[in-house]
Enzyme design. Sequence first.
Site, short mmCIF file in Angstrom:
data_model
loop_
_atom_site.label_atom_id
_atom_site.label_comp_id
_atom_site.label_asym_id
_atom_site.label_seq_id
_atom_site.Cartn_x
_atom_site.Cartn_y
_atom_site.Cartn_z
N TYR A 1 4.52 19.76 -9.04
CA TYR A 1 4.17 20.89 -8.40
C TYR A 1 2.88 20.53 -7.40
O TYR A 1 1.78 19.95 -7.96
CB TYR A 1 3.62 22.13 -9.17
CG TYR A 1 2.94 23.31 -8.68
CD1 TYR A 1 4.06 23.95 -7.80
CD2 TYR A 1 1.88 23.70 -8.60
CE1 TYR A 1 3.61 25.19 -7.11
CE2 TYR A 1 1.21 24.72 -7.91
CZ TYR A 1 2.40 25.42 -6.96
OH TYR A 1 1.68 26.43 -6.49
N ASP B 1 4.48 21.28 -18.22
CA ASP B 1 4.55 22.30 -17.40
C ASP B 1 6.12 22.90 -17.39
O ASP B 1 6.74 22.68 -17.00
CB ASP B 1 4.20 22.15 -16.03
CG ASP B 1 4.19 23.46 -14.94
OD1 ASP B 1 4.99 24.38 -15.51
OD2 ASP B 1 3.47 23.36 -14.00
N LYS C 1 5.70 33.37 -12.01
CA LYS C 1 7.07 32.97 -11.81
C LYS C 1 7.99 33.76 -12.84
O LYS C 1 8.04 35.14 -12.77
CB LYS C 1 7.50 31.55 -11.79
CG LYS C 1 6.37 30.71 -11.19
CD LYS C 1 6.12 31.10 -9.60
CE LYS C 1 4.89 30.20 -9.05
NZ LYS C 1 4.78 28.99 -9.34
N ARG D 1 -14.40 38.80 -20.94
CA ARG D 1 -13.98 37.44 -20.57
C ARG D 1 -13.43 36.50 -21.81
O ARG D 1 -12.74 35.96 -21.95
CB ARG D 1 -15.42 36.65 -19.84
CG ARG D 1 -15.09 35.18 -19.77
CD ARG D 1 -16.05 34.30 -18.66
NE ARG D 1 -17.29 34.80 -18.62
CZ ARG D 1 -18.18 34.81 -19.50
NH1 ARG D 1 -18.18 34.25 -20.66
NH2 ARG D 1 -19.49 35.35 -19.21
C1 LIG Z 1 3.50 28.10 -9.08
C2 LIG Z 1 3.59 26.92 -10.22
C3 LIG Z 1 2.04 26.51 -10.66
C4 LIG Z 1 0.89 27.13 -10.24
O1 LIG Z 1 0.93 28.53 -10.61
P1 LIG Z 1 -0.18 29.54 -9.94
O2 LIG Z 1 0.35 30.64 -10.65
O3 LIG Z 1 0.47 29.64 -8.65
O4 LIG Z 1 -1.35 29.09 -9.97
C5 LIG Z 1 2.10 25.35 -11.53
N1 LIG Z 1 3.36 24.76 -12.07
C6 LIG Z 1 4.55 25.15 -11.51
C7 LIG Z 1 5.83 24.41 -11.70
C8 LIG Z 1 4.78 26.17 -10.58
O5 LIG Z 1 5.93 26.65 -9.92
#
Ligand SMILES: *Cc1c(COP(=O)(O)O)cnc(C)c1O
Length: 380
Positions: free
Chosen positions: A102, A174, A199, A50
């Site tokens: 998001y 982000d 992504k 962890r």
């Molecule tokens: C998918 C996404 C998230 C969240 O990510 P997870 O891996 O699904 O927890 C946060 N910000 C953006 C812009 C996203 O596309």
Amino acid sequence: MPSRRRFETRAIHDGQEPDPTTGAVITPIYQTSTYVQQAPGEHRGYDYSRTANPTRTALERALASLEEAEYGLAFASGMAAITTAALLLSPGDHVVAPDDVYGGTYRLFVRVLQRYGIDTTFVDMTEVAAVERARRERTRLIFIETPTNPYLKILDIARLSELAHAHGALVAVDNTFATPYVQQPLRFGADLVIHSTTKYLGGHSDVVGGAVATSRADLYESLKFHQNAVGGVPGPFDCWLVLRGLRTLAVRMDRHAENAARVARALVEHPRVTRVFYPGLTDHPGRDLAARQMRNSGGMVSFVVNGGGAAARRVASRTRLFLLAESLGGVESLIDHPASMTHASLVGSPLAVDEGLLRLSVGIEHADDLIEDLRQALET
Ligand SMILES: *Cc1c(COP(=O)(O)O)cnc(C)c1O
């Protein structure tokens, strides 16, 4: 120190030196929860997975290098990364975030952090004055997401960072939609960069993960403490999958953006399409800013079909190559009807999206096949 080698080279080599014990060219999956100690408290930097794991260390170093950050941290999901970043805040603190942030981030700030005394104001951040108006005495975080989702608005990281820093607030970006190949928020003054590695960084729709990068040692120490204290860490195999994705990020992003530009132009010309949102189009209001802040315009395209929600749902059900699914950033193309899928929770709220809107994650198939697929879906 940020490496002087170029992005494409760093993506393949940084954090990923051949394994010191065997010479394995690829970083092994260190599938272990614990590590032997020479004497109580005496170990080689790893005592429990962890806290740290060598496969994760490789990924964290690679991620830091790609963002030209001093430090990187990997998490079990994008939301675990954002939640851990939010733990830098205290009760009574205030956050400003984009009004089309998001959905999971919106839910975290409104339904979770609010209960712990952290308030968030959502504004249209393309207007810097709106952020200034939303600011309070205890505003400690300006949370930015650019391009935004699903309208692909471009936010000015440098101007928003100046505003935040003039008032002692932190800036988190982000960077999931752009990726570090396309945009490096720390260069424009951001303090933290956050990713859903699920992504484009993973890039193959086979792993869920998240990351935070920063060059501030104080923030890193606190994030590292909370990463271990809260425990939202990725397993070694998931780290390995993201590392594998990173190596081809540059070539994938070039092709995603090339294909997206071609798809966007084809949609503009289609008689059933009333609006197209893509930062590379000449009529996009954020085009100049995107040209300054981003290497290319990314792989996401949104558009509105005439005929409203029913027509949009029909198109989304009729594409064959564009798979109808949530998420984005994989090599395969996806189509999303935000009003009934990714943004369904906003229906009926002031932040609701157009029922006729469709969002594309344009993959790296041949662009002609993608355009033909959209044409047949729009024409049937
Ligand atoms: C998918 C996404 C998230 C969240 O990510 P997870 O891996 O699904 O927890 C946060 N910000 C953006 C812009 C996203 O596309």
